[in-house]
Scaffold this motif. Structure first.
Motif, mmCIF file in Angstrom:
data_model
loop_
_atom_site.group_PDB
_atom_site.id
_atom_site.type_symbol
_atom_site.label_atom_id
_atom_site.label_comp_id
_atom_site.label_asym_id
_atom_site.label_seq_id
_atom_site.Cartn_x
_atom_site.Cartn_y
_atom_site.Cartn_z
ATOM 1 N N UNK B 67 0.861 -1.185 0.000
ATOM 2 C CA UNK B 67 0.000 0.000 0.000
ATOM 3 C C UNK B 67 0.895 1.232 0.000
ATOM 4 N N UNK B 69 1.357 5.407 0.193
ATOM 5 C CA UNK B 69 0.712 6.610 0.725
ATOM 6 C C UNK B 69 1.536 7.829 0.344
ATOM 7 N N UNK B 70 0.823 8.911 -0.019
ATOM 8 C CA UNK B 70 1.514 10.155 -0.331
ATOM 9 C C UNK B 70 0.804 10.909 -1.440
ATOM 10 N N UNK B 71 0.992 12.220 -1.453
ATOM 11 C CA UNK B 71 0.431 13.039 -2.532
ATOM 12 C C UNK B 71 1.542 13.858 -3.163
ATOM 13 N N UNK B 72 1.368 14.150 -4.447
ATOM 14 C CA UNK B 72 2.372 14.911 -5.169
ATOM 15 C C UNK B 72 1.658 15.962 -6.023
ATOM 16 N N UNK B 85 -2.668 11.576 -6.362
ATOM 17 C CA UNK B 85 -2.707 10.685 -5.199
ATOM 18 C C UNK B 85 -2.530 9.235 -5.660
ATOM 19 N N UNK B 87 -4.318 6.792 -6.215
ATOM 20 C CA UNK B 87 -5.171 6.271 -7.287
ATOM 21 C C UNK B 87 -4.658 6.716 -8.655
ATOM 22 N N UNK B 88 -3.847 7.781 -8.694
ATOM 23 C CA UNK B 88 -3.295 8.252 -9.966
ATOM 24 C C UNK B 88 -1.993 7.562 -10.332
ATOM 25 N N UNK B 93 -3.306 -1.066 -9.312
ATOM 26 C CA UNK B 93 -3.546 -0.634 -7.938
ATOM 27 C C UNK B 93 -3.047 -1.639 -6.911
ATOM 28 N N UNK B 180 8.173 14.297 -5.703
ATOM 29 C CA UNK B 180 7.770 14.195 -4.290
ATOM 30 C C UNK B 180 7.614 12.744 -3.866
ATOM 31 N N UNK B 183 9.345 10.980 -0.890
ATOM 32 C CA UNK B 183 8.904 10.926 0.506
ATOM 33 C C UNK B 183 7.717 10.001 0.728
ATOM 34 N N UNK B 187 3.843 0.450 2.428
ATOM 35 C CA UNK B 187 3.607 -0.556 3.464
ATOM 36 C C UNK B 187 3.625 -1.920 2.790
ATOM 37 N N UNK B 214 1.903 2.642 13.006
ATOM 38 C CA UNK B 214 1.328 3.845 12.402
ATOM 39 C C UNK B 214 2.409 4.902 12.160
#
Lengths: 388, 388, 388
Positions: B67, B69-72, B85, B87-88, B93, B180, B183, B187, B214
């Motif tokens: 999995x 995680x992160x946004x750019x 995000x 999904x992009x 997936x 980005x 960073x 998981x 977490x």
């Protein structure tokens, strides 16, 4: 304690070796040496030369990249003239099982609504009474409304709620729509690792020039190390007819063998490609023969309701199976094999003894020489034979 | 029948053991014990302690969940400000090979139509005569119409039917658009099984608290068992420069080693992570260096004709390779090793015999003691030496 | 040279066999035979019968096709009545890890714009001062603008640029939306290969009729070889509650064992299916329990701006794990085992010797018979015992 010293000395300074009868006999001697020779031949020849019994073995770990190149054109009544490129016919776009679409049944502009189910023994009807309501058949396309509606001029079927119109996959286009796929090429980049020996190699061999890679196409004879495969060619190598296979699809395996003897230079560790059709086209009884699956492209029309184009994609799935064994000299298996080899030498003596002592006419004479019979004295007996 | 009883008795009640010469000699004795000691040391030390020759081995079967995680955020002329995000940029997936997009070439609003082919040596032209008609180049973007049209102010190329406008992937954005990603965190949940021992374990260790999971990020020193990896960090651990790798993409392996000695408590069976770059960036000659593939998003415009956005996605593919060996005491390999170990003891005697009987000056004296020479009597000879 | 001939002759024509003491003693004899019997029993029984130590082993290579059938209907406030078919809920459409969606959180019509971040301890705010600008939280949905805006009537959160509105996955629908999946069927077609023996087989057994395949459903008792599995059934076989599992998703393994003894007819080489839940639902501490991932469907609205429907898909991932071992008679392992077996026979003699020579009251008598003590004569001693 006092007795310990001498005992230790005795243990250290004494050497025990079995007493041997040396029997001078042509027959027995030759037989004995013969058996020993056979065993030696086996241990050396088979275990070490053939099976490389002196080697530690390890099996391969690998990663694969594939890339398909080529364009195809279709001209159908419902879609008109269309050109297809990799982004269209490779689903999914990556991975080491690679699917290339060769044929399809496209159902345009499906919407969530109600329509007549596809006709078959279970769905055809004459009146609403023939149609249950709210039933979901595992084989069906939706939830029955309970009404019986005309599917076409000739036949009536039970109405369903679902993606409408329902797909009609009775007739698979023949010849296959994307039969130009025959000339497409697949680039397979394979990186292997033998973890036990920390040995890595790639199927793009170091001595291959970039210009060669840009132009070459795999051929067992002329270009055995070119990692670019013409689809039509490898289907042929698997003994299949591409045009036939393209219609209903199928599964091809591209096997890459990496059998390496790491006692030699790594340059002798080379990939061997082989091709085979995996799906059971041979058998006359098959559920869903060939290989196909459905996927959809989703749109929204002007007023925001969802439309989809359902595609039943027939095509060839290429499973790239990488396997190999690597061997490298190692003391353990060597010792195990030598050990058991030596044990086998014992067999020679045992074998000859049996023959000599039980089957030769002079057996009693030999026995007398080999054995010394000792009675347990409290059985009140004396030694029967005196061997000396 | 009558003879059988006694024979059986003889067989059952007789005990045969080889007759031994016990030679009291410092030199030979010590040598003999020495050789035996070496063999013992080898059998114990190497086979059993080092190679765990007493264990049955089994290799791992595993399943992986990942999995990201992160946004750019990107800000390009044609797309404007955009936020990306998971999904992009994660395509597909799921699965245990995971692709994270780091860079891309987007071709917006392609339609099925005719346009000038992308310029290169093969496609540039001066007049229609230079352009064949209806040809499909494997490297090309469509089917040539046979006309020669301007690609831009400076150059003319052959026109093709296909998805137009054609993609221009000459210039790869540098620095990478989605840098980005450095960073972002991955998981990795890994569940292993040793089928032979029916032993299962997870890389989310039982003693790890939920709160720790977490917050934690993998670090070889401080958090060796945290299954959450910062992409930039693991690329660095593989000795790579992320910003450089992000531009053209590449393949990283996340190796999870599970080497377990199941004779100990299962809590000693722990995952070891290691990272390596797999694609051949090192070599100066590569076809399609790095890692990229194309996929498209399909739309319909107001009047229902299909449009697509073609994305040539550069990025890092993470292959999660799980391998390991488990060992557990088993009688078979133990016996095989003991067996061959014992056989090796025989070697000691053989070795000493050779030395004693062929190389020592007292060899004749020793031979006399060890051997008893027997002539095959019908060779008309009597025993030559009398050893007693 | 002259001496060579006789030497060779001597070597060829002589047969050396150890001299044996045959001790006629009930006690010792029986003990000896007893020990030998045990070893024989072990070698035969355990090594050969049980562990098939006479066989060369090979492990399986396989390819898998899966196909899911079934329709499901949902009726939610935001989407209304909808029917789902395989093209909707199977993501990706193919491969040997198969995902079937059972539950989802749909966020309709997301656009690239600004909106209030989803409320949690980090994002809630009272004034703009609480909100950093341009920060991208790994857990967040976008880039903060620095403004504090109302998320709803009750709470204010920091504004972000990104796909808006942000997803709200606090409440997972319960019962699962697509709980009809329980009755869906999975067809698994598995083709195996034992490369070492070039042996191939399919789980669609040759003696299975096509009509049977069309109707059958796997059942351990009645239909152990039917390759069509009812999802609800195999979840139950794994000891799980489907309705519970469907809500948050999970991972199921469908294991296919192919343990084949290729010394027998290939018809005895049959698949064995077993089912197990792989994800750690058992543990009370888990990050992202169950199994889910996000994907999006992209649209363009009337004026060409991109919209997407984000789907957080919960569901069951089926990992089809194929493993097996095949064994076939091979001379190498046989010889290794025989060899070490023979070596073990030596142990019998050694063992008995120890007892006889050290622990029995008649030990001196026996020693006298077995050993011949020889002093190294320049130690100025003569033979102490004369055994004859």
């Amino acid at each position: 304690m006092a007795r310990c010293g001498p005992a230790l000395a005795a243990f250290l300074f004494e050497y025990d070796t079995p007493r041997i009868v040396l029997l001078r006999s042509r027959k027995v001697g030759l037989m004995n040496r013969g058996v020993q020779l056979l065993i030696l031949a086996y241990v050396i020849g088979w275990v070490f030369v053939w099976e490389e019994g002196y080697q530690e073995k390890d099996s391969v770990v690998s990663s694969v990249i594939t890339k398909v190149k080529g364009v195809s054109v279709t001209n159908t009544s419902d879609m008109g003239l269309r050109v297809w490129d990799a982004a269209n016919y490779v689903v999914p776009a990556q991975g080491n099982t690679l699917f290339v679409m060769t044929n399809m049944i496209v159902t345009l502009n499906q919407r969530q609504s109600t329509c007549a189910e596809f006709p078959d023994v279970k769905t055809e009807c004459n009146s609403d009474d023939d149609c249950p309501q709210g039933s979901m058949d595992v084989q069906g396309n939706g939830v029955t409304t309970g009404r019986c509606v005309p599917y076409n001029a000739h036949v009536k079927t039970c109405e369903v709620i679902g993606w409408c119109p329902v797909e009609n996959d009775t007739y698979v286009p023949r010849p296959a729509l994307l039969n130009a796929v025959e000339n497409f090429t697949i680039l397979v980049k394979n990186h292997i690792l033998y973890p036990k020996f920390n040995f890595t190699k790639r199927n793009v061999l170091p001595n291959i020039s970039d210009t060669y890679l840009k132009s070459c196409v795999y051929d067992a004879k002329t270009d055995p190390f070119c990692p670019i495969f013409r689809i039509g060619h490898i289907v042929k190598l698997a003994g299949q007819n591409f045009q036939e296979m393209a219609v209903k699809g199928g599964i091809m395996s591209i096997k890459i063998h990496w059998n390496c003897n790491l006692d030699w230079a790594s340059s002798y560790c080379l990939p061997k490609y082989s091709f085979r059709r995996l799906d059971d086209q041979g058998l006359n009884h098959t559920v869903s023969p060939g290989y196909n699956f459905r996927f959809a492209k989703y749109y929204q029309d002007a007023n925001g309701t969802e439309i989809r184009t359902l595609i039943k994609a027939y095509g060839i799935r290429f499973d790239i199976l990488v396997f190999g064994k690597a061997g490298k000299f190692d003391i353990i298996p060597t010792m195990i094999n030598i050990g058991s080899g030596l044990a086998l030498f014992g067999v020679a003596t045992v074998l000859c003894d049996i023959i000599v002592l039980y089957f030769m006419k002079k057996r009693f004479y030999y026995r007398e020489k080999k054995f010394k019979y000792v009675e347990d004295y409290d059985q009140g007996l004396t030694e029967t034979f005196r061997t000396e």
